[in-house]
Design a protein around this motif. Structure first.
Motif, PDB file in Angstrom:
ATOM      1  N   MET B  51      50.428  45.419  42.824  1.00  0.00           N
ATOM      2  CA  MET B  51      51.375  44.359  42.268  1.00  0.00           C
ATOM      3  C   MET B  51      51.205  43.097  42.976  1.00  0.00           C
ATOM      4  SD  MET B  51      54.008  45.791  40.479  1.00  0.00           S
ATOM      5  CE  MET B  51      55.628  45.057  40.742  1.00  0.00           C
ATOM      6  N   ASN B  52      50.155  42.892  43.740  1.00  0.00           N
ATOM      7  CA  ASN B  52      49.636  41.676  44.428  1.00  0.00           C
ATOM      8  C   ASN B  52      49.650  40.535  43.394  1.00  0.00           C
ATOM      9  OD1 ASN B  52      48.279  39.507  45.861  1.00  0.00           O
ATOM     10  ND2 ASN B  52      47.982  41.029  47.312  1.00  0.00           N
ATOM     11  N   ALA B  53      50.137  39.361  43.356  1.00  0.00           N
ATOM     12  CA  ALA B  53      50.308  38.239  42.557  1.00  0.00           C
ATOM     13  C   ALA B  53      48.920  37.682  42.505  1.00  0.00           C
ATOM     14  CB  ALA B  53      51.286  37.244  43.121  1.00  0.00           C
ATOM     15  N   PHE B  54      48.043  37.747  43.598  1.00  0.00           N
ATOM     16  CA  PHE B  54      46.717  37.395  43.703  1.00  0.00           C
ATOM     17  C   PHE B  54      45.688  38.528  43.171  1.00  0.00           C
ATOM     18  CE2 PHE B  54      47.829  33.627  46.209  1.00  0.00           C
ATOM     19  CZ  PHE B  54      46.961  32.757  45.470  1.00  0.00           C
ATOM     20  N   GLY B  84      40.479  36.026  43.918  1.00  0.00           N
ATOM     21  CA  GLY B  84      40.430  34.730  44.592  1.00  0.00           C
ATOM     22  C   GLY B  84      39.549  34.049  44.029  1.00  0.00           C
ATOM     23  N   THR B  85      38.899  34.232  42.620  1.00  0.00           N
ATOM     24  CA  THR B  85      37.870  33.605  42.371  1.00  0.00           C
ATOM     25  C   THR B  85      38.138  32.786  40.873  1.00  0.00           C
ATOM     26  OG1 THR B  85      37.468  36.064  41.136  1.00  0.00           O
ATOM     27  CG2 THR B  85      36.022  35.383  43.147  1.00  0.00           C
ATOM     28  N   GLY B  86      39.454  32.570  40.408  1.00  0.00           N
ATOM     29  CA  GLY B  86      39.871  31.735  39.531  1.00  0.00           C
ATOM     30  C   GLY B  86      39.305  32.018  38.284  1.00  0.00           C
ATOM     31  N   VAL B 118      34.678  42.546  49.173  1.00  0.00           N
ATOM     32  CA  VAL B 118      35.184  41.222  49.859  1.00  0.00           C
ATOM     33  C   VAL B 118      35.700  40.287  48.963  1.00  0.00           C
ATOM     34  CG1 VAL B 118      32.968  39.974  49.600  1.00  0.00           C
ATOM     35  CG2 VAL B 118      34.536  39.341  51.559  1.00  0.00           C
ATOM     36  N   ILE B 119      36.791  39.736  49.204  1.00  0.00           N
ATOM     37  CA  ILE B 119      37.728  38.686  48.635  1.00  0.00           C
ATOM     38  C   ILE B 119      37.127  37.421  48.539  1.00  0.00           C
ATOM     39  CG2 ILE B 119      39.900  37.741  48.329  1.00  0.00           C
ATOM     40  CD1 ILE B 119      41.046  40.279  49.583  1.00  0.00           C
ATOM     41  N   GLY B 120      36.834  36.664  47.427  1.00  0.00           N
ATOM     42  CA  GLY B 120      36.778  35.081  47.617  1.00  0.00           C
ATOM     43  C   GLY B 120      35.442  34.745  47.213  1.00  0.00           C
ATOM     44  N   PRO B 122      31.814  34.925  44.909  1.00  0.00           N
ATOM     45  CA  PRO B 122      31.617  34.836  43.331  1.00  0.00           C
ATOM     46  C   PRO B 122      31.040  36.100  43.218  1.00  0.00           C
ATOM     47  CG  PRO B 122      30.698  32.797  44.182  1.00  0.00           C
ATOM     48  CD  PRO B 122      31.306  33.770  45.331  1.00  0.00           C
ATOM     49  N   THR B 227      48.633  45.132  50.984  1.00  0.00           N
ATOM     50  CA  THR B 227      48.439  45.612  49.713  1.00  0.00           C
ATOM     51  C   THR B 227      47.342  44.963  49.292  1.00  0.00           C
ATOM     52  OG1 THR B 227      50.841  45.891  49.523  1.00  0.00           O
ATOM     53  CG2 THR B 227      49.448  45.731  47.560  1.00  0.00           C
ATOM     54  N   THR B 229      44.319  43.265  46.728  1.00  0.00           N
ATOM     55  CA  THR B 229      44.349  42.304  45.564  1.00  0.00           C
ATOM     56  C   THR B 229      43.516  43.204  44.260  1.00  0.00           C
ATOM     57  OG1 THR B 229      42.287  41.694  46.167  1.00  0.00           O
ATOM     58  CG2 THR B 229      44.064  40.286  46.574  1.00  0.00           C
TER      59      THR B 229
END
Lengths: 406, 406
Positions: B51-54, B84-86, B118-120, B122, B227, B229
């Motif tokens: 449920m994480n918005a990100f 977090g990669t758009g 890892v988040i963020g 590419p 929580t 992503t």
């Protein structure tokens, strides 16, 4: 461990207050563990206390006494919280008030009791009572430093602050101490803050002011998300400064006083964070662009409580994905991830919800390296904002809290 | 570190599912980091997600694909979360699905993508694409163990479980794997769980069931309150067991299936907690006597998240005042502290809100020493209850999370 250097300032006594202290051997021998404040007749005294339902016996009694009579004495012990102690705990707190009242010749409800230390163990009330005459004897010599030292638990240093103020020829003073390093997430108050001023001010107004300023200082810090059973913050105004008694907040003088009070209470609150258990960083988390202030507050506290964010801070690692993950999980109904921006010490990390084009790992490392870290988040939804102060999660935090009782 | 011994069981393949894997060098060289599930035509597939918005790009795409077509392939990579990669992240996830669809001759919306790591950063999509032929080649030989290993991040061991079931002559199988050791506080799902069975069941019903059982398993564990992503849990039913297709939950067979499914999903959820980052304890927190289930859930999670409770667990220290302080700060409107009882591994610690007369420090020490700890709280207010599983907070947790990216 603690963030930055800190020297306890030379705090002048506040006219109308005397400070006593002694060593009662409550938990450890040969340390200051009892502090006594004597407050002059006619002073205004206001208090705010923990919202924890398991509040300590002295907190319950303190609330009751404040509502019934003008406080003349504050008795504080460290080494034992007298919390989770049931009816026996209430009797013990009452005994302490009775004993102070007896010696001083005041009524027991004019004595405010405070305890801090381990939860759930019986207060060694006999030790406390036998130490009281010593505490009274020292009222002529005690200083704010003695008081700051006498209320420490896992604190590594005493915390104090003062302001010498003047407004259009009216001089007054503000002084205070605080303590606390763990179980710090004050809700309505903190464990423990004592602030005094010599201005004259109506007691009801003083109470309203204390609540308002607490929300901008002690109620905006967190070390480990755990609200204590004993949080208490007391504000004393002795009325010796010679000002016309403050009865409302409309005058420029009143506004000046509120500014000074906010400033000293924030300094005392920040001092707690900087001395947080195992702290290596002092971190301010500013959340702006929220639709409502409650949203900003919630996001800021959730970031401050995230063990993943806190360990990244400890490592000086710009692992900003962890911050972003918190923003996403908080549950803001109208969050639009494509509007979110994140800055660390003015380096733009996240823009429009993903990594900023200008961001480099080197910039991130540089931003995370100082002791003082500012995390700024713009939600891009509205004009509300809030700020929370916290620290990192280090090995020393685990060591201190795995060994606290041994 | 991890709690207890754990040997990955010999899990038979589920009829209708093949498993492929390969080493794509996404973050580290020479480790299994890509897993491919092939699902037979006509299978039912259900998923629940963070449920994480990100939420990560693959989560967004996965939800979309599940709603549009019958899933035939699941592609999972570790080493990079693609979160977090758009917009670029979405394109990369889409490229992966397109490539699988191309090789297999299915439509891209029949491919479900999953990423963890890892988040963020590419997604190294070229590495992933060049490794795909290898993954397809291994579909004849891959095992659940290969899949369990191929989705690990900071996990110290692969996690799998299976059940060989029979109900009134109808045989079927259940098998699954899970991963996750940090950023674990699943909300609606977990990172990552894959469970498969060979029974025939209506897809809408399967989805409802998955939600229901997730709430009793993955959604009741927490390691560090964060929580993720990327949390995703997928339940596949291949329909090869030969049962009459399940279309409602009224039959005894359906109830038996739900029990077995709950059991295997709890086992997989518990396996995540036992392998929690730095874990030395497996802790169940049962809160009973609540007025509403939400209250019990809230109290249990707050205790599970308290760093002070968690460090006391690490130290095997019966510092029960910290548990009591959490119960008090949660904010239950009708809490009556004089009704609260607390037990640790059946030792009565707190009775009627303060220390039980029968409690001794020795009993407390004994209760806290095993690897498996049961904390039971009776609020004394009503009949609602809930259980949450968690672990302690150790030095290794700090080490792992301060060094994760290095």
């Amino acid at each position: 461990m603690a963030v930055g250097e800190s020297k306890f300032p030379e705090i002048p006594l506040i006219n109308g207050i005397r400070i006593g202290f002694t060593k009662a051997g409550i938990k450890k021998v040969n340390r200051k563990d009892v502090v006594l404040f004597e407050v002059c007749e006619g002073a205004s005294v206001a208090g705010v206390f923990t919202m924890n339902a398991f509040c300590a016996a002295p907190v319950t009694l303190c609330r009751e006494h404040l509502s019934r009579a003008s406080a003349r004495y504050l008795l504080i012990n460290t080494g034992n919280a007298n919390a989770g102690t049931g009816a026996k705990g209430m009797q013990n707190a009452q005994k302490c008030c009775d004993a102070v009242a007896n010696i001083a010749g005041v009524s027991a409800s004019q004595v405010l009791p405070f305890s801090t230390g381990v939860i759930g163990e019986p207060l060694p009330v006999d030790k406390l009572l036998s130490a009281l005459p010593d505490a009274f004897d020292s009222l002529d010599t005690g200083t704010w430093l003695d008081a700051g030292e006498g209320i420490m638990t896992t604190d590594t240093r005493p915390k104090g602050a003062f302001r010498v103020c003047e407004f259009e020829g009216q001089a007054f003073n503000l002084a205070g101490i605080s303590k606390g390093a763990g179980m710090i997430r004050p809700n309505m108050a903190t464990m423990l803050g004592f602030v005094a001023t010599d201005i004259a001010i109506d007691e009801t107004l003083l109470h309203a002011l204390l609540k308002q300023v607490t929300d901008k200082s002690f109620n905006r810090i967190t070390i480990d998300s755990d609200t204590s059973t004993n949080d208490s913050c007391i504000l004393i105004a002795t009325g010796k400064a010679g000002n016309k008694k403050l009865t409302d907040l409309d005058s420029e003088f009143a506004k000046y006083f509120v500014d000074q009070l906010t400033s000293i209470m924030q300094e005392l609150a920040h001092a707690i964070v900087k001395d947080g258990e195992g702290a290596t960083k002092f971190v301010s988390i500013e959340v702006a662009g929220a639709e409502a202030k409650e949203d900003a507050t919630k996001v800021a506290f959730e970031i401050a409580h995230s063990p993943l964010v806190k360990t990244a801070l400890f490592a000086s690692d710009p692992n900003w994905g962890r911050i972003l993950a918190v923003v996403g999980r908080v549950g803001l109904q109208t969050l639009d991830v494509s509007r979110v921006a994140i800055y660390i010490n003015d380096v733009e990390i996240v823009k429009e919800g993903s990594r900023s084009d200008s961001y480099t790992e080197e910039l991130g490392q540089l931003a995370m390296s100082p002791e003082n870290i500012n995390i700024r988040i713009d939600l891009g939804l509205g004009d509300a904002f809030d700020t929370v102060w916290t620290t990192d999660l280090s090995h020393d935090y685990v060591t201190i809290n795995a060994e606290y009782r041994t």
